[in-house]
Scaffold this motif. Structure first.
Motif, PDB file in Angstrom:
ATOM      1  N   VAL A  58      -0.785 -16.450 -19.496  1.00 31.65           N
ATOM      2  CA  VAL A  58      -1.275 -16.039 -18.180  1.00 31.65           C
ATOM      3  C   VAL A  58      -2.791 -15.907 -18.209  1.00 31.65           C
ATOM      4  N   ALA A  59      -3.390 -16.097 -17.028  1.00 33.21           N
ATOM      5  CA  ALA A  59      -4.845 -16.064 -16.905  1.00 33.21           C
ATOM      6  C   ALA A  59      -5.241 -15.124 -15.777  1.00 33.21           C
ATOM      7  N   GLY A  60      -6.272 -14.318 -16.041  1.00 33.40           N
ATOM      8  CA  GLY A  60      -6.845 -13.465 -15.007  1.00 33.40           C
ATOM      9  C   GLY A  60      -6.281 -12.060 -15.005  1.00 33.40           C
ATOM     10  N   ASP A  61      -7.049 -11.155 -14.405  1.00 30.91           N
ATOM     11  CA  ASP A  61      -6.623  -9.774 -14.214  1.00 30.91           C
ATOM     12  C   ASP A  61      -7.207  -9.298 -12.888  1.00 30.91           C
ATOM     13  N   PRO A  62      -6.477  -9.406 -11.796  1.00 32.25           N
ATOM     14  CA  PRO A  62      -5.061  -9.752 -11.691  1.00 32.25           C
ATOM     15  C   PRO A  62      -4.799 -11.229 -12.011  1.00 32.25           C
ATOM     16  N   ILE A  63      -3.545 -11.548 -12.275  1.00 27.95           N
ATOM     17  CA  ILE A  63      -3.157 -12.895 -12.709  1.00 27.95           C
ATOM     18  C   ILE A  63      -3.347 -13.899 -11.578  1.00 27.95           C
ATOM     19  N   VAL A  64      -4.033 -15.010 -11.902  1.00 34.19           N
ATOM     20  CA  VAL A  64      -4.258 -16.065 -10.909  1.00 34.19           C
ATOM     21  C   VAL A  64      -3.645 -17.391 -11.342  1.00 34.19           C
ATOM     22  N   GLY A  65      -3.082 -17.446 -12.549  1.00 34.23           N
ATOM     23  CA  GLY A  65      -2.462 -18.687 -13.009  1.00 34.23           C
ATOM     24  C   GLY A  65      -1.689 -18.453 -14.288  1.00 34.23           C
ATOM     25  N   PHE A  66      -0.820 -19.410 -14.597  1.00 33.95           N
ATOM     26  CA  PHE A  66      -0.083 -19.325 -15.856  1.00 33.95           C
ATOM     27  C   PHE A  66       0.374 -20.712 -16.269  1.00 33.95           C
ATOM     28  N   ARG A  81       3.962 -26.844 -18.121  1.00 32.26           N
ATOM     29  CA  ARG A  81       3.655 -26.681 -16.700  1.00 32.26           C
ATOM     30  C   ARG A  81       2.425 -25.794 -16.590  1.00 32.26           C
ATOM     31  N   VAL A  82       1.499 -26.166 -15.706  1.00 29.99           N
ATOM     32  CA  VAL A  82       0.287 -25.382 -15.464  1.00 29.99           C
ATOM     33  C   VAL A  82       0.222 -25.073 -13.967  1.00 29.99           C
ATOM     34  N   TYR A  83       0.104 -23.798 -13.627  1.00 22.95           N
ATOM     35  CA  TYR A  83       0.041 -23.358 -12.232  1.00 22.95           C
ATOM     36  C   TYR A  83      -1.197 -22.477 -12.036  1.00 22.95           C
ATOM     37  N   VAL A  84      -2.002 -22.820 -11.052  1.00 18.65           N
ATOM     38  CA  VAL A  84      -3.133 -21.978 -10.658  1.00 18.65           C
ATOM     39  C   VAL A  84      -3.015 -21.746  -9.154  1.00 18.65           C
ATOM     40  N   ALA A  85      -3.073 -20.497  -8.740  1.00 19.06           N
ATOM     41  CA  ALA A  85      -2.885 -20.163  -7.340  1.00 19.06           C
ATOM     42  C   ALA A  85      -3.933 -20.847  -6.471  1.00 19.06           C
ATOM     43  N   PRO A  86      -3.527 -21.442  -5.352  1.00 16.11           N
ATOM     44  CA  PRO A  86      -4.512 -21.991  -4.414  1.00 16.11           C
ATOM     45  C   PRO A  86      -5.519 -20.906  -4.043  1.00 16.11           C
ATOM     46  N   HIS A  88      -7.923 -20.151  -6.140  1.00 16.95           N
ATOM     47  CA  HIS A  88      -8.520 -19.777  -7.427  1.00 16.95           C
ATOM     48  C   HIS A  88      -8.722 -21.000  -8.322  1.00 16.95           C
ATOM     49  N   ARG A  89      -8.717 -22.165  -7.722  1.00 11.11           N
ATOM     50  CA  ARG A  89      -8.848 -23.390  -8.496  1.00 11.11           C
ATOM     51  C   ARG A  89     -10.318 -23.809  -8.627  1.00 11.11           C
ATOM     52  N   ARG A  90     -10.545 -24.807  -9.460  1.00  9.14           N
ATOM     53  CA  ARG A  90     -11.889 -25.338  -9.711  1.00  9.14           C
ATOM     54  C   ARG A  90     -12.821 -24.280 -10.309  1.00  9.14           C
ATOM     55  N   GLN A  91     -12.255 -23.368 -11.078  1.00 12.62           N
ATOM     56  CA  GLN A  91     -13.045 -22.348 -11.765  1.00 12.62           C
ATOM     57  C   GLN A  91     -12.770 -22.360 -13.270  1.00 12.62           C
ATOM     58  N   GLY A  92     -12.105 -23.402 -13.752  1.00 14.47           N
ATOM     59  CA  GLY A  92     -11.844 -23.534 -15.180  1.00 14.47           C
ATOM     60  C   GLY A  92     -10.549 -22.913 -15.655  1.00 14.47           C
ATOM     61  N   THR A  93      -9.796 -22.285 -14.752  1.00  8.03           N
ATOM     62  CA  THR A  93      -8.565 -21.611 -15.164  1.00  8.03           C
ATOM     63  C   THR A  93      -7.521 -22.607 -15.649  1.00  8.03           C
ATOM     64  N   GLY A  94      -7.327 -23.673 -14.893  1.00  6.14           N
ATOM     65  CA  GLY A  94      -6.329 -24.674 -15.281  1.00  6.14           C
ATOM     66  C   GLY A  94      -6.642 -25.292 -16.631  1.00  6.14           C
ATOM     67  N   GLY A  95      -7.904 -25.602 -16.866  1.00  7.65           N
ATOM     68  CA  GLY A  95      -8.297 -26.183 -18.145  1.00  7.65           C
ATOM     69  C   GLY A  95      -8.055 -25.234 -19.299  1.00  7.65           C
ATOM     70  N   ALA A  96      -8.365 -23.941 -19.094  1.00  6.71           N
ATOM     71  CA  ALA A  96      -8.150 -22.959 -20.150  1.00  6.71           C
ATOM     72  C   ALA A  96      -6.664 -22.791 -20.456  1.00  6.71           C
ATOM     73  N   LEU A  97      -5.843 -22.800 -19.414  1.00 13.11           N
ATOM     74  CA  LEU A  97      -4.399 -22.687 -19.620  1.00 13.11           C
ATOM     75  C   LEU A  97      -3.852 -23.906 -20.354  1.00 13.11           C
ATOM     76  N   LEU A  98      -4.355 -25.085 -19.990  1.00 12.17           N
ATOM     77  CA  LEU A  98      -3.898 -26.296 -20.671  1.00 12.17           C
ATOM     78  C   LEU A  98      -4.330 -26.280 -22.134  1.00 12.17           C
ATOM     79  N   ASP A  99      -5.556 -25.856 -22.406  1.00  9.79           N
ATOM     80  CA  ASP A  99      -6.024 -25.791 -23.799  1.00  9.79           C
ATOM     81  C   ASP A  99      -5.130 -24.870 -24.630  1.00  9.79           C
ATOM     82  N   ALA A 100      -4.746 -23.741 -24.054  1.00 10.66           N
ATOM     83  CA  ALA A 100      -3.879 -22.808 -24.777  1.00 10.66           C
ATOM     84  C   ALA A 100      -2.499 -23.423 -25.012  1.00 10.66           C
ATOM     85  N   ALA A 101      -2.014 -24.178 -24.030  1.00 12.90           N
ATOM     86  CA  ALA A 101      -0.721 -24.844 -24.191  1.00 12.90           C
ATOM     87  C   ALA A 101      -0.793 -25.918 -25.266  1.00 12.90           C
TER      88      ALA A 101
END
Length: 312
Positions: A58-66, A81-86, A88-101
């Protein structure tokens, strides 16, 4: 910051937040496609599939993606699967989640990672991360009842069970389950093959989630399963989902697929009248099954494309 959570012990409010993010992402990509209700969605997260290992990041506090990482045994593919809430995108969250995966996939010696996307933003993300587009899948919805009546094929008989398959049919049912792998697959992607152990694990997982597993099968004269279809009926909500439908190669083009699906849907409508709709997914290249489903009244409601990332 990316942290891993254990969904089997996590607070229900956290799981509900993950469900809400996934629901929002699905709606943004394919707004006409239904998903399970919140109670079922939380149950799916709480009780991951048995066999292999699973990770939720999970990413963010509060959570914005997982992101979720599914690592079935005995294959070299990781399902992500990578999900980032509409919003909250284009801020690097999706990339960070994918890297962790990817880190989890590498640690498990996986050489290929695969997932899905449903819109242009997803396609752009996959390309930017070095992935490639794979096959397209069509998701369809049937408003019950289905069109037509079951037409038995001479020399065969239909049976239906709810929950675990009986021991007498377990071996041939497990073997028939592998017929789904005849369809074209993305280069490098491997899928788990069924056996008696994996069938029992799947049945136990579904039961733990509080979901009814309904299986209709066609048996040949020797009593072996040669075609089947599975329907999952959540405890709440009015939508059921077809999990798999397949016919063993030697028995195709005899009308068994249409028969088994119509028999399954007929019994579902009679025995679970609160279920209003049934969803299903088919590869776009599977024109035969798509034609069967359209004849039964299924209509497309969403399109998804697989993404493949090779891990050197």
């Amino acid at each position: 910051m990316i942290i891993e959570v254990d969904t089997t012990t996590a607070d229900a409010s956290l799981l509900l937040r993950l469900y809400e993010i996934r629901k929002a992402c699905n709606a943004a990509a394919n707004p006409d496609e239904p998903i399970e209700d919140a109670a079922t969605g939380v149950s799916l997260l709480r009780r991951p599939r048995m066999g292999g290992s699973h990770h939720y990041l999970v990413a963010g506090d509060p959570i914005v993606g997982f992101s979720s990482v599914d690592l079935p045994p005995d294959i070299a593919t990781a399902f992500v699967r990578v999900y980032v809430a509409p919003g909250h995108r284009r801020q690097g969250t999706g990339g960070a989640l994918l890297d962790a995966a990817v880190a989890h996939a590498r640690a498990a010696d996986r050489t290929v990672l695969t997932g899905l996307y449903g819109d242009d933003a997803g396609a752009a993300f996959v390309t930017a991360r070095g992935g490639r587009a794979g096959q397209t899948a069509i998701r369809s919805l049937l408003r019950l009842p289905a069109v037509g009546e079951p037409v038995p094929v001479p020399g065969f008989r239909a049976v239906t069970w709810i929950g675990p398959v009986g021991d007498a049919l377990l071996a041939s049912y497990a073997q028939a389950r592998n017929a789904v792998h005849d369809a074209p697959s993305d280069a490098g992607v491997q899928w788990p093959h069924a056996n008696a152990r994996s069938v029992r694990e799947e049945e136990e997982t579904v039961a733990r989630r509080g979901v009814q597993l309904r299986v209709t099968a066609i048996l040949d004269q020797a009593g072996a399963v040669v075609a089947y279809t599975q329907v999952l009926v959540p405890a709440t909500g009015d939508v059921a989902f077809t999990e798999e439908t397949a016919v063993v190669p030697a028995f195709r083009r005899r009308g068994l697929a249409r028969w088994v699906k119509l028999e399954s849907l007929r019994l579902l409508a009679a025995e679970r009248p609160e279920v209003a709709s049934v969803g299903t997914t088919n590869a776009a290249v599977n024109t035969g099954m798509l034609a069967v489903n359209r004849a039964l009244g299924f209509r497309p409601v969403g399109t998804w494309t697989s993404a493949v990332l090779d891990l050197p």
